[in-house]
Design a protein around this motif. Structure first.
Motif, PDB file in Angstrom:
ATOM      1  N   ILE A 120       0.835  -1.199   0.000  1.00  0.00           N
ATOM      2  CA  ILE A 120       0.000   0.000   0.000  1.00  0.00           C
ATOM      3  C   ILE A 120       0.875   1.256   0.000  1.00  0.00           C
ATOM      4  CG2 ILE A 120      -1.680   1.351   1.307  1.00  0.00           C
ATOM      5  CD1 ILE A 120      -2.845  -1.264   2.343  1.00  0.00           C
ATOM      6  N   ALA A 121       1.850   1.281   0.895  1.00  0.00           N
ATOM      7  CA  ALA A 121       2.697   2.466   1.032  1.00  0.00           C
ATOM      8  C   ALA A 121       3.490   2.742  -0.243  1.00  0.00           C
ATOM      9  CB  ALA A 121       3.649   2.282   2.215  1.00  0.00           C
ATOM     10  N   GLU A 122       4.100   1.699  -0.823  1.00  0.00           N
ATOM     11  CA  GLU A 122       4.952   1.909  -1.990  1.00  0.00           C
ATOM     12  C   GLU A 122       4.132   2.176  -3.248  1.00  0.00           C
ATOM     13  OE1 GLU A 122       8.034  -0.920  -2.516  1.00  0.00           O
ATOM     14  OE2 GLU A 122       8.792  -0.707  -0.461  1.00  0.00           O
ATOM     15  N   THR A 123       2.940   1.590  -3.342  1.00  0.00           N
ATOM     16  CA  THR A 123       2.097   1.852  -4.512  1.00  0.00           C
ATOM     17  C   THR A 123       1.566   3.279  -4.484  1.00  0.00           C
ATOM     18  OG1 THR A 123       1.448  -0.476  -4.588  1.00  0.00           O
ATOM     19  CG2 THR A 123       0.101   1.068  -5.845  1.00  0.00           C
ATOM     20  N   LEU A 124       1.183   3.756  -3.305  1.00  0.00           N
ATOM     21  CA  LEU A 124       0.750   5.154  -3.179  1.00  0.00           C
ATOM     22  C   LEU A 124       1.881   6.101  -3.581  1.00  0.00           C
ATOM     23  CD1 LEU A 124      -1.258   5.023   0.183  1.00  0.00           C
ATOM     24  CD2 LEU A 124      -2.184   5.511  -2.093  1.00  0.00           C
ATOM     25  N   GLN A 125       3.091   5.754  -3.186  1.00  0.00           N
ATOM     26  CA  GLN A 125       4.250   6.573  -3.559  1.00  0.00           C
ATOM     27  C   GLN A 125       4.464   6.525  -5.073  1.00  0.00           C
ATOM     28  OE1 GLN A 125       7.879   5.355  -1.651  1.00  0.00           O
ATOM     29  NE2 GLN A 125       9.107   6.983  -2.577  1.00  0.00           N
ATOM     30  N   TYR A 126       4.336   5.335  -5.654  1.00  0.00           N
ATOM     31  CA  TYR A 126       4.531   5.184  -7.105  1.00  0.00           C
ATOM     32  C   TYR A 126       3.502   5.990  -7.890  1.00  0.00           C
ATOM     33  CZ  TYR A 126       4.366   3.099 -11.747  1.00  0.00           C
ATOM     34  OH  TYR A 126       4.354   2.928 -13.108  1.00  0.00           O
ATOM     35  N   LEU A 127       2.263   6.001  -7.402  1.00  0.00           N
ATOM     36  CA  LEU A 127       1.194   6.682  -8.112  1.00  0.00           C
ATOM     37  C   LEU A 127       1.379   8.192  -8.149  1.00  0.00           C
ATOM     38  CD1 LEU A 127      -1.936   4.674  -6.867  1.00  0.00           C
ATOM     39  CD2 LEU A 127      -0.738   4.475  -9.048  1.00  0.00           C
ATOM     40  N   GLU A 128       2.217   8.720  -7.272  1.00  0.00           N
ATOM     41  CA  GLU A 128       2.501  10.145  -7.316  1.00  0.00           C
ATOM     42  C   GLU A 128       3.166  10.534  -8.631  1.00  0.00           C
ATOM     43  OE1 GLU A 128       1.689  12.450  -5.235  1.00  0.00           O
ATOM     44  OE2 GLU A 128       1.072  11.333  -3.432  1.00  0.00           O
ATOM     45  N   SER A 129       3.928   9.595  -9.204  1.00  0.00           N
ATOM     46  CA  SER A 129       4.612   9.863 -10.468  1.00  0.00           C
ATOM     47  C   SER A 129       4.824   8.544 -11.214  1.00  0.00           C
ATOM     48  CB  SER A 129       5.958  10.558 -10.218  1.00  0.00           C
ATOM     49  OG  SER A 129       6.619  10.841 -11.431  1.00  0.00           O
ATOM     50  N   PRO A 130       3.771   8.021 -11.867  1.00  0.00           N
ATOM     51  CA  PRO A 130       3.882   6.737 -12.568  1.00  0.00           C
ATOM     52  C   PRO A 130       4.940   6.794 -13.669  1.00  0.00           C
ATOM     53  CG  PRO A 130       1.590   7.431 -12.349  1.00  0.00           C
ATOM     54  CD  PRO A 130       2.430   8.597 -11.971  1.00  0.00           C
ATOM     55  N   ALA A 131       5.573   5.659 -13.899  1.00  0.00           N
ATOM     56  CA  ALA A 131       6.630   5.585 -14.912  1.00  0.00           C
ATOM     57  C   ALA A 131       6.036   5.663 -16.314  1.00  0.00           C
ATOM     58  CB  ALA A 131       7.414   4.284 -14.740  1.00  0.00           C
ATOM     59  N   ASP A 132       6.778   6.254 -17.229  1.00  0.00           N
ATOM     60  CA  ASP A 132       6.355   6.331 -18.625  1.00  0.00           C
ATOM     61  C   ASP A 132       6.361   4.946 -19.264  1.00  0.00           C
ATOM     62  OD1 ASP A 132       6.106   9.086 -18.413  1.00  0.00           O
ATOM     63  OD2 ASP A 132       8.178   9.450 -19.088  1.00  0.00           O
ATOM     64  N   ASP A 133       5.439   4.733 -20.213  1.00  0.00           N
ATOM     65  CA  ASP A 133       5.359   3.461 -20.954  1.00  0.00           C
ATOM     66  C   ASP A 133       5.218   2.258 -20.029  1.00  0.00           C
ATOM     67  OD1 ASP A 133       5.535   4.628 -23.500  1.00  0.00           O
ATOM     68  OD2 ASP A 133       7.718   4.736 -23.348  1.00  0.00           O
ATOM     69  N   THR A 134       4.596   2.481 -18.885  1.00  0.00           N
ATOM     70  CA  THR A 134       4.367   1.391 -17.931  1.00  0.00           C
ATOM     71  C   THR A 134       2.884   1.364 -17.565  1.00  0.00           C
ATOM     72  OG1 THR A 134       6.610   1.561 -17.024  1.00  0.00           O
ATOM     73  CG2 THR A 134       4.946   0.460 -15.658  1.00  0.00           C
ATOM     74  N   TYR A 135       2.322   0.174 -17.604  1.00  0.00           N
ATOM     75  CA  TYR A 135       0.901  -0.009 -17.312  1.00  0.00           C
ATOM     76  C   TYR A 135       0.779  -0.948 -16.114  1.00  0.00           C
ATOM     77  CZ  TYR A 135       0.908   1.706 -22.088  1.00  0.00           C
ATOM     78  OH  TYR A 135       1.151   2.452 -23.224  1.00  0.00           O
ATOM     79  N   VAL A 136       0.260  -0.431 -15.020  1.00  0.00           N
ATOM     80  CA  VAL A 136       0.119  -1.226 -13.800  1.00  0.00           C
ATOM     81  C   VAL A 136      -1.343  -1.597 -13.633  1.00  0.00           C
ATOM     82  CG1 VAL A 136       0.397  -1.266 -11.298  1.00  0.00           C
ATOM     83  CG2 VAL A 136       2.094  -0.076 -12.727  1.00  0.00           C
TER      84      VAL A 136
END
Length: 360
Positions: A120-136
């Motif tokens: 939960i913690a790391e996904t929330l952090q990732y969603l702040e700036s999702p990577a380009d050309d990446t689909y989660v």
């Protein structure tokens, strides 16, 4: 919010009002959904795709469709799978990191309804700036676990979309699903065949989809009730609705044979009576009603094919016989649920009376 000024009031006034509000209000406040919520068959690429709902078959199909869409756009698509229930720190960031050759990445995350705190913690952090050309793709099968993450996504964090895969509970929903399977391949199937197929596989959506695909692969002409019985005669014949159909048509001997075969195959008396109840209730609604199939379907909450089928079933019946069968149906339902000693006897009696259209 506490401390935020509202026109005409001071910060202190607003703070006092916020402190006076019951604590439960914050807990029950609904999250405003600001992202698109789409059906499983309308999935499209997005940097974050939340696939929610209890219907696993539709969820799996939607995720598979997304994979094919992305592969068609770029065959070099890199696919990774991740379990949110046994997530290790740093896994998501590692998988989303740019590769040497810059291939697009699809990260499929399962078990979000059982996710770890670290996920939960790391996904929330990732969603702040999702990577380009990446689909989660986040698969959440229901429940309250991970609610903070879901609320954030639905609130717009990550600029994603939600694919809602709710369970198809109504017969009409399953019928529409099967009809769409044939329509997608431009194949023709009669309403009777569609109803028989849906009834035969009403307990398992995956099996229903597989049956549709098999019929389309093997049958070259229009698919009729004869086609369905040819391929799935064993499944159809032991189905509770098949017993009801044959009895309502007046074929007493055939109905009793099907009933005994169904019971010998392990069928429970309760759903058999429920099938009779469903058929007779529909017949009672349509009996004496005037109007077209579409009009009556909308009036009574039915599908047009159900109206047409009820009209065919009513041939040879009168109101008195229908009323007697409905009364006997209620007695039979009570008997098989504990009021009687011999459920097989009362079922056979019901079949006999219905087969004579309530005249005996």
């Amino acid at each position: 919010m506490v401390g935020k000024a509202v026109a005409g009031k001071s910060v202190a006034d607003n703070a006092a009002a916020g402190n006076a509000a019951p604590k439960s209000a914050a807990k029950t406040a609904k999250v405003i959904v600001s992202i698109p919520q789409l059906g499983w068959d309308r999935i499209r690429p997005a940097q974050v795709v939340l696939v929610s709902g209890t219907e696993d078959f539709l969820a799996e199909r939607a995720i598979r469709m997304l994979r094919e869409i992305l592969r068609a756009e770029d065959p070099s698509l890199e696919i990774s799978d991740l379990g949110a229930d046994d997530y290790g720190p740093g896994e998501l960031i590692t998988l989303a990191s740019p590769s040497l050759f810059g291939e697009p990445r699809l990260i499929r995350v399962s078990g979000v309804e059982k996710c770890t705190d670290a996920f939960i913690a790391e996904t929330l952090q990732y969603l702040e700036s999702p990577a380009d050309d990446t689909y989660v793709v986040l698969r959440h099968g229901g429940g309250v676990r991970g609610k903070k993450l879901l609320d954030a996504i639905r609130g717009g964090l990550g600029n994603g979309i939600e694919i809602v895969c709710t369970e198809l509970k109504k017969d009409s929903e399953k019928l529409d699903f099967a009809a769409a399977e044939f329509a997608a391949e431009n194949r023709r199937i009669t309403s009777g065949a569609l109803g028989a197929l849906t009834s035969a596989f009403s307990d398992d959506l995956a099996e229903l989809a597989a049956a549709c695909q098999q019929l389309m692969a093997d049958a070259s002409a229009e698919i009729t009730e004869v086609t369905v019985e040819k391929y799935y005669s064993g499944r159809v014949e032991t189905n509770a609705f098949r017993v009801a159909d044959v009895a309502i048509a007046g074929r007493r001997g055939d109905a009793l044979i099907l009933l005994r075969h169904a019971l010998a195959s392990g069928a429970d008396p309760v759903p058999i009576v429920a099938a009779f109840a469903s058929k007779l209730r529909t017949m009672a609604k349509i009996s004496g009603a005037r109007g077209g199939s579409g009009q009556l379907a909308q009036q009574f909450g039915l599908a047009p094919w159900q109206v047409d089928r009820a009209r065919r079933d009513l041939q040879g019946w009168d109101d008195r016989g229908l009323g007697r069968c409905i009364e006997l149906l209620a007695q039979t339902d009570a008997a098989i649920k504990g009021a009687g000693r011999d459920p097989v006897f009362v079922l056979e009696r019901l079949v006999g009376v219905i087969s004579t259209r309530g005249t005996t």
